[in-house]
Scaffold this motif. Structure first.
Motif, PDB file in Angstrom:
ATOM      1  N   ASN A   7       1.328  -1.282  -0.211  1.00  0.00           N
ATOM      2  CA  ASN A   7      -0.039   0.062  -0.627  1.00  0.00           C
ATOM      3  C   ASN A   7       0.929   1.298   0.337  1.00  0.00           C
ATOM      4  O   ASN A   7       1.995   1.455   0.006  1.00  0.00           O
ATOM      5  CB  ASN A   7      -0.925  -0.217   1.112  1.00  0.00           C
ATOM      6  N   VAL A   8       0.361   1.791   0.107  1.00  0.00           N
ATOM      7  CA  VAL A   8       1.087   3.751  -0.023  1.00  0.00           C
ATOM      8  C   VAL A   8       1.823   4.025   0.696  1.00  0.00           C
ATOM      9  O   VAL A   8       2.749   5.100   0.944  1.00  0.00           O
ATOM     10  CB  VAL A   8      -0.054   4.568  -0.968  1.00  0.00           C
ATOM     11  N   ASP A   9       1.581   3.316   1.790  1.00  0.00           N
ATOM     12  CA  ASP A   9       2.209   3.656   3.102  1.00  0.00           C
ATOM     13  C   ASP A   9       3.482   2.922   4.059  1.00  0.00           C
ATOM     14  O   ASP A   9       3.662   2.705   5.106  1.00  0.00           O
ATOM     15  CB  ASP A   9       0.981   3.784   4.552  1.00  0.00           C
ATOM     16  N   THR A  10       4.016   1.746   2.617  1.00  0.00           N
ATOM     17  CA  THR A  10       4.525   0.791   3.423  1.00  0.00           C
ATOM     18  C   THR A  10       5.421   1.356   2.065  1.00  0.00           C
ATOM     19  O   THR A  10       5.788   2.149   1.068  1.00  0.00           O
ATOM     20  CB  THR A  10       4.116  -0.211   3.023  1.00  0.00           C
ATOM     21  N   TRP A  11       7.001   0.835   2.179  1.00  0.00           N
ATOM     22  CA  TRP A  11       8.085   1.061   1.739  1.00  0.00           C
ATOM     23  C   TRP A  11       8.520  -0.444   0.650  1.00  0.00           C
ATOM     24  O   TRP A  11       7.519  -1.296   0.515  1.00  0.00           O
ATOM     25  CB  TRP A  11       9.209   0.221   2.984  1.00  0.00           C
ATOM     26  N   ARG A  12       8.975  -0.036  -0.410  1.00  0.00           N
ATOM     27  CA  ARG A  12       8.876  -0.946  -1.449  1.00  0.00           C
ATOM     28  C   ARG A  12       9.965  -1.241  -1.485  1.00  0.00           C
ATOM     29  O   ARG A  12      11.496  -0.404  -1.259  1.00  0.00           O
ATOM     30  CB  ARG A  12       8.942  -0.078  -2.434  1.00  0.00           C
ATOM     31  N   MET A  13      10.781  -2.572  -1.574  1.00  0.00           N
ATOM     32  CA  MET A  13      12.398  -2.650  -1.990  1.00  0.00           C
ATOM     33  C   MET A  13      12.553  -2.876  -3.618  1.00  0.00           C
ATOM     34  O   MET A  13      11.955  -2.941  -4.074  1.00  0.00           O
ATOM     35  CB  MET A  13      12.157  -5.089  -1.321  1.00  0.00           C
ATOM     36  N   TRP A  14      14.417  -3.461  -3.485  1.00  0.00           N
ATOM     37  CA  TRP A  14      14.419  -2.901  -5.242  1.00  0.00           C
ATOM     38  C   TRP A  14      15.763  -3.288  -5.643  1.00  0.00           C
ATOM     39  O   TRP A  14      16.539  -3.558  -4.667  1.00  0.00           O
ATOM     40  CB  TRP A  14      14.470  -1.003  -5.361  1.00  0.00           C
ATOM     41  N   TYR A  15      16.037  -4.260  -6.493  1.00  0.00           N
ATOM     42  CA  TYR A  15      16.879  -4.112  -6.961  1.00  0.00           C
ATOM     43  C   TYR A  15      18.116  -3.510  -8.436  1.00  0.00           C
ATOM     44  O   TYR A  15      16.887  -3.561  -9.259  1.00  0.00           O
ATOM     45  CB  TYR A  15      17.508  -5.530  -6.948  1.00  0.00           C
ATOM     46  N   ALA A  16      18.597  -3.468  -8.996  1.00  0.00           N
ATOM     47  CA  ALA A  16      19.208  -3.328  -9.843  1.00  0.00           C
ATOM     48  C   ALA A  16      20.598  -4.268 -10.712  1.00  0.00           C
ATOM     49  O   ALA A  16      21.472  -3.936  -9.502  1.00  0.00           O
ATOM     50  CB  ALA A  16      19.442  -1.946 -10.453  1.00  0.00           C
ATOM     51  N   GLU A  17      20.878  -4.855 -11.186  1.00  0.00           N
ATOM     52  CA  GLU A  17      21.698  -5.235 -11.753  1.00  0.00           C
ATOM     53  C   GLU A  17      23.057  -4.386 -12.578  1.00  0.00           C
ATOM     54  O   GLU A  17      22.331  -3.877 -13.758  1.00  0.00           O
ATOM     55  CB  GLU A  17      21.445  -6.597 -12.836  1.00  0.00           C
ATOM     56  N   ILE A  18      23.859  -4.037 -12.222  1.00  0.00           N
ATOM     57  CA  ILE A  18      25.479  -3.152 -13.521  1.00  0.00           C
ATOM     58  C   ILE A  18      26.535  -4.337 -13.964  1.00  0.00           C
ATOM     59  O   ILE A  18      26.510  -5.379 -12.841  1.00  0.00           O
ATOM     60  CB  ILE A  18      25.088  -2.439 -12.426  1.00  0.00           C
ATOM     61  N   THR A  19      26.901  -3.978 -13.985  1.00  0.00           N
ATOM     62  CA  THR A  19      28.505  -3.805 -14.465  1.00  0.00           C
ATOM     63  C   THR A  19      29.704  -3.703 -14.935  1.00  0.00           C
ATOM     64  O   THR A  19      29.444  -1.895 -15.184  1.00  0.00           O
ATOM     65  CB  THR A  19      27.998  -4.394 -16.393  1.00  0.00           C
ATOM     66  N   VAL A  20      29.908  -4.013 -13.461  1.00  0.00           N
ATOM     67  CA  VAL A  20      31.384  -3.002 -13.715  1.00  0.00           C
ATOM     68  C   VAL A  20      32.688  -4.030 -13.910  1.00  0.00           C
ATOM     69  O   VAL A  20      33.115  -4.797 -13.650  1.00  0.00           O
ATOM     70  CB  VAL A  20      31.355  -2.083 -12.131  1.00  0.00           C
ATOM     71  N   PRO A  21      33.371  -2.917 -14.052  1.00  0.00           N
ATOM     72  CA  PRO A  21      35.131  -3.358 -14.383  1.00  0.00           C
ATOM     73  C   PRO A  21      36.438  -3.673 -12.641  1.00  0.00           C
ATOM     74  O   PRO A  21      35.259  -2.646 -11.874  1.00  0.00           O
ATOM     75  CB  PRO A  21      35.977  -2.328 -15.121  1.00  0.00           C
ATOM     76  N   ALA A  22      37.227  -4.311 -13.186  1.00  0.00           N
ATOM     77  CA  ALA A  22      38.025  -3.797 -11.576  1.00  0.00           C
ATOM     78  C   ALA A  22      38.346  -2.267 -11.071  1.00  0.00           C
ATOM     79  O   ALA A  22      38.621  -1.635 -12.460  1.00  0.00           O
ATOM     80  CB  ALA A  22      39.591  -4.679 -11.947  1.00  0.00           C
ATOM     81  N   GLY A  23      38.080  -2.799 -10.054  1.00  0.00           N
ATOM     82  CA  GLY A  23      38.237  -0.895  -9.457  1.00  0.00           C
ATOM     83  C   GLY A  23      37.219  -0.697  -8.268  1.00  0.00           C
ATOM     84  O   GLY A  23      36.485  -1.914  -8.281  1.00  0.00           O
ATOM     85  N   THR A  24      37.428   0.558  -8.119  1.00  0.00           N
ATOM     86  CA  THR A  24      36.705   1.329  -6.797  1.00  0.00           C
ATOM     87  C   THR A  24      35.926   1.815  -7.359  1.00  0.00           C
ATOM     88  O   THR A  24      35.987   2.675  -8.672  1.00  0.00           O
ATOM     89  CB  THR A  24      37.545   2.194  -6.237  1.00  0.00           C
ATOM     90  N   HIS A  25      34.142   1.479  -7.476  1.00  0.00           N
ATOM     91  CA  HIS A  25      33.249   2.539  -7.904  1.00  0.00           C
ATOM     92  C   HIS A  25      32.102   3.289  -7.154  1.00  0.00           C
ATOM     93  O   HIS A  25      31.978   2.573  -5.867  1.00  0.00           O
ATOM     94  CB  HIS A  25      32.400   1.368  -8.293  1.00  0.00           C
ATOM     95  N   GLN A  26      31.575   4.185  -7.601  1.00  0.00           N
ATOM     96  CA  GLN A  26      30.380   4.658  -6.078  1.00  0.00           C
ATOM     97  C   GLN A  26      29.046   4.273  -7.157  1.00  0.00           C
ATOM     98  O   GLN A  26      28.707   4.293  -7.892  1.00  0.00           O
ATOM     99  CB  GLN A  26      30.115   5.599  -6.166  1.00  0.00           C
ATOM    100  N   VAL A  27      28.401   4.238  -5.941  1.00  0.00           N
ATOM    101  CA  VAL A  27      26.694   4.004  -6.620  1.00  0.00           C
ATOM    102  C   VAL A  27      25.454   4.869  -5.744  1.00  0.00           C
ATOM    103  O   VAL A  27      26.257   5.022  -4.744  1.00  0.00           O
ATOM    104  CB  VAL A  27      26.645   2.203  -6.476  1.00  0.00           C
ATOM    105  N   SER A  28      25.114   5.503  -6.716  1.00  0.00           N
ATOM    106  CA  SER A  28      23.446   6.489  -5.905  1.00  0.00           C
ATOM    107  C   SER A  28      22.760   5.444  -6.110  1.00  0.00           C
ATOM    108  O   SER A  28      22.357   4.961  -7.436  1.00  0.00           O
ATOM    109  CB  SER A  28      24.043   7.393  -6.613  1.00  0.00           C
ATOM    110  N   CYS A  29      20.966   6.004  -5.511  1.00  0.00           N
ATOM    111  CA  CYS A  29      19.984   5.570  -5.532  1.00  0.00           C
ATOM    112  C   CYS A  29      19.589   6.610  -5.259  1.00  0.00           C
ATOM    113  O   CYS A  29      19.831   7.963  -4.734  1.00  0.00           O
ATOM    114  CB  CYS A  29      20.028   4.533  -4.542  1.00  0.00           C
ATOM    115  N   ARG A  30      18.349   7.183  -5.900  1.00  0.00           N
ATOM    116  CA  ARG A  30      17.282   7.965  -6.102  1.00  0.00           C
ATOM    117  C   ARG A  30      15.744   7.252  -6.381  1.00  0.00           C
ATOM    118  O   ARG A  30      15.535   6.439  -7.001  1.00  0.00           O
ATOM    119  CB  ARG A  30      17.410   9.277  -6.397  1.00  0.00           C
ATOM    120  N   ALA A  31      14.411   7.584  -5.493  1.00  0.00           N
ATOM    121  CA  ALA A  31      13.326   7.028  -5.346  1.00  0.00           C
ATOM    122  C   ALA A  31      12.196   8.511  -5.789  1.00  0.00           C
ATOM    123  O   ALA A  31      12.946   9.676  -5.997  1.00  0.00           O
ATOM    124  CB  ALA A  31      12.941   6.741  -4.345  1.00  0.00           C
ATOM    125  N   THR A  32      11.161   8.306  -6.800  1.00  0.00           N
ATOM    126  CA  THR A  32      10.722   9.343  -7.291  1.00  0.00           C
ATOM    127  C   THR A  32       9.028   8.604  -6.707  1.00  0.00           C
ATOM    128  O   THR A  32       8.640   7.139  -6.702  1.00  0.00           O
ATOM    129  CB  THR A  32      10.441   9.255  -8.923  1.00  0.00           C
TER     130      THR A  32
END
Length: 506
Positions: A451-476
């Motif tokens: 319902n609109v009064d509860t949270w929602r879970m999410w996931y996404a798959e990304i492809t990254v090479p070796a190294g250090t990475h930053q990931v950000s998220c935002r909701a609408t």
């Protein structure tokens, strides 16, 4: 002649222990918050600047009050020892310090909104006991010419000190036993099952991605976040509890626990959020709450025109103010809750009863151990946090957070699954996006909405090479608002900003 340094310091410390134990014993007969140690601690919480409170919550979480009590104990022991050292020649310096401690305790108890005049007996007895023990120990320890060769003064001091230790232990245990004699836990157990006449819709499959690193959709009661100002959990038996509804109403009403329980109960699935939740923070949880419609109680009392605020008071004197339109809004579904996840409210979550009003931060919507509801105006009454610079209306802000991977984790290079949770209570989450290293945003897969009064879970798959990475998220949310990147703190009405974590791929 002067007392030995260690003896003088011990006189001060043992006098402190005796004073606190005696005060706690008397408080057990009257009200546990009358214990001078707890009263001073509660006073310290009330006087602490908002910024420092936020720091304590961020740093220590639910252990913030334990840290406060431990810090107070350390300070008291050090000051008492110093007072004893200052009294090596004369009892008076220590007696003055003890008197000052006693006055602070009396003032702290007198300032408590949940205590009456009888509660002043606890700090008064504490003061008398501390002074008497200090004088007795000081006299027993003072060297005497006739006993210098035999060590009589040392034996007298050790005997008196041992008696103080035993007596203090008995007083402290007795006070704790008396404080627990109301046995709220037994009262809670005797309530039995709370069966709602209107159950919440069953939680369908696919509402979380717990296997991918998100929380479970419903938060188990022991894991549900807890942020409050109570140094000790109030012990209120259901049979002793009542709720008064008064103020700008046509008819003042009072309800017992049984009055509420005998009504047809309703169950609702609600996500609650604390205004102290930093970006990416853990102070958000979801439960099935059981109770009655708050609007029913207010309509029975008859809210008068011009009413603006529902001023709620807890049994420990804490207060909150809820906008009356939100409290009366049946679509919003504000509740006087008796149960949580199929059982009576846990003691630490407000047993016997609490408020739960969806879509508003807890400091205006979720009074635990609630015992008084006054319909009034914003000008007439100022709630606890409103007096400390927090916002008046307090709608929960649209936010999202990354739960997996954790910051600074090391993962295999290639495809990486990012998962988390988003919330926009009373509006609903429509979309969550993630981006890597300031690249383009990509849509995440959302869990099923309950319902609109509860949270929602999410996931996404990304492809990254070796190294250090930053990931950000935002909701609408469903209104079309996308959470802002602007990073602000929790004061005065909730934090904003994108949650960003760094990880290493190898």
């Amino acid at each position: 002649m002067r007392l030995r340094a260690w003896v003088a310091a011990l006189c001060g410390v043992l006098a402190l222990v005796a004073a606190l134990a005696a005060g706690h014993l008397v408080a057990g007969l009257i009200a546990v918050n009358a214990s001078p140690y707890l009263a001073v601690g509660n006073g310290a919480i009330d006087l602490t600047p908002v910024e420092l409170k936020d720091f304590a919550v961020r740093t220590f979480g639910t252990y913030d009050k334990l840290v406060l009590l431990a810090g107070m104990a350390l300070v008291l022991v050090v000051v008492s020892a110093l007072a004893g050292l200052a009294s090596r020649r004369s009892v008076w310096p220590g007696a003055v310090v003890i008197t000052l401690f006693g006055v602070v305790g009396i003032v702290a108890v007198a300032a408590r909104p949940d205590l009456g005049a009888a509660a002043l007996l606890a700090p008064l007895v504490s003061l008398i006991a501390g002074a008497a023990v200090f004088v007795a120990l000081h006299r027993a320890a003072r060297p005497r010419a006739v006993s210098a060769a035999t060590g009589t003064s040392r034996r007298a001091f050790l005997t008196t000190g041992a008696g103080v230790v035993v007596g203090s232990a008995l007083a402290g245990v007795g006070g704790q036993a008396l404080a627990g004699s109301k046995n709220a836990a037994a009262s809670r157990a005797a309530v039995g099952p709370l069966v709602p006449a209107r159950t919440a819709p069953a939680i369908p499959a696919g509402t979380d991605f717990a296997g991918l690193g998100t929380p479970s959709f419903l938060t188990p009661n022991p894991e549900f976040y807890r942020v409050d100002t109570a140094l000790t959990v109030p012990q209120v038996r259901a049979e002793d509890w009542s709720l008064r509804v008064h103020g700008m109403v046509g008819r003042e009403k009072r309800y017992s626990y049984q009055d509420i329980r005998d009504r047809p109960l309703v169950e609702r699935t609600i996500t609650m959020t604390c205004v102290s939740n930093e970006v990416g923070g853990a102070y958000v949880s979801t439960a099935n709450f059981i109770g009655i419609d708050l609007a029913d109680l207010l309509e029975e009392a008859g809210v008068q025109p011009g009413a603006e605020q529902l001023f709620a008071t807890s049994v420990d004197g804490w207060t909150s103010g809820t906008p009356v339109p939100a409290a009366l809004d049946r679509e919003r579904g504000g509740m006087l809750a008796l149960g949580m996840n199929g059982e009576p409210l846990p003691l630490e979550h407000g047993f016997p009863a609490r408020l739960v009003i969806p879509g508003l931060y807890g400091y205006v919507s979720a009074t635990k151990w609630v015992t008084d509801l006054e319909v009034t105006t914003w000008r007439a009454r100022r709630a606890y946090w409103l007096n400390r610079g927090w916002g008046e209306q307090a709608p929960i802000k649209t936010q999202s957070r990354i739960d997996f991977p954790k910051g600074f984790a090391t993962l295999p290079a290639g495809t990486v699954r990012i998962s988390g949770v988003a919330w926009a209570q009373h509006t609903g989450v429509a979309r969550v996006e993630v981006r890597v290293n300031n690249g383009p945003w990509q849509d995440a897969t959302l869990s099923r909405e309950v319902n609109v009064d509860t949270w929602r879970m999410w996931y996404a798959e990304i492809t990254v090479p070796a190294g250090t990475h930053q990931v950000s998220c935002r909701a609408t949310d469903r209104s079309g608002y996308t959470q802002t990147q602007e990073r602000v703190g929790t004061v005065p009405d909730g934090a904003t900003g994108w949650h960003t974590i760094s990880f290493t791929a190898k």
